[in-house]
Design a protein around this motif. Sequence first.
Motif: not given
Length: 82
Positions: A18-21, A42-67
């Motif tokens: 989408a960013t490239t287009v 656009a590739l750098a932006l896509g990489t940043v989006v993926t890394v941020l979504s992984v870190s957000v999901s990891t953080r929310s999973a840690a909070v949900a686990d109680g760890s």
Amino acid sequence: MPRPSAVQFCLGSFTVVATTVALLAVSGASGALEVGVLVAFALALGTVVTVLSVSVSTRSAAVADGSGASPAAAGREYARQR
């Protein structure tokens, strides 16, 4: 660092496409170097989006686990496997 899930990978890929287009449509770039720079951005932006979504999901999973609740429990996390 955990590996991205299929949804996170698709989100990053969609961001790249989408960013490239959008950048090519707005800029009117026609030279190979100009297009290459826009695609690299656009590739750098896509990489940043993926890394941020992984870190957000990891953080929310840690909070949900109680760890993430107790710093003393963080030392025992190495023993638990997923």
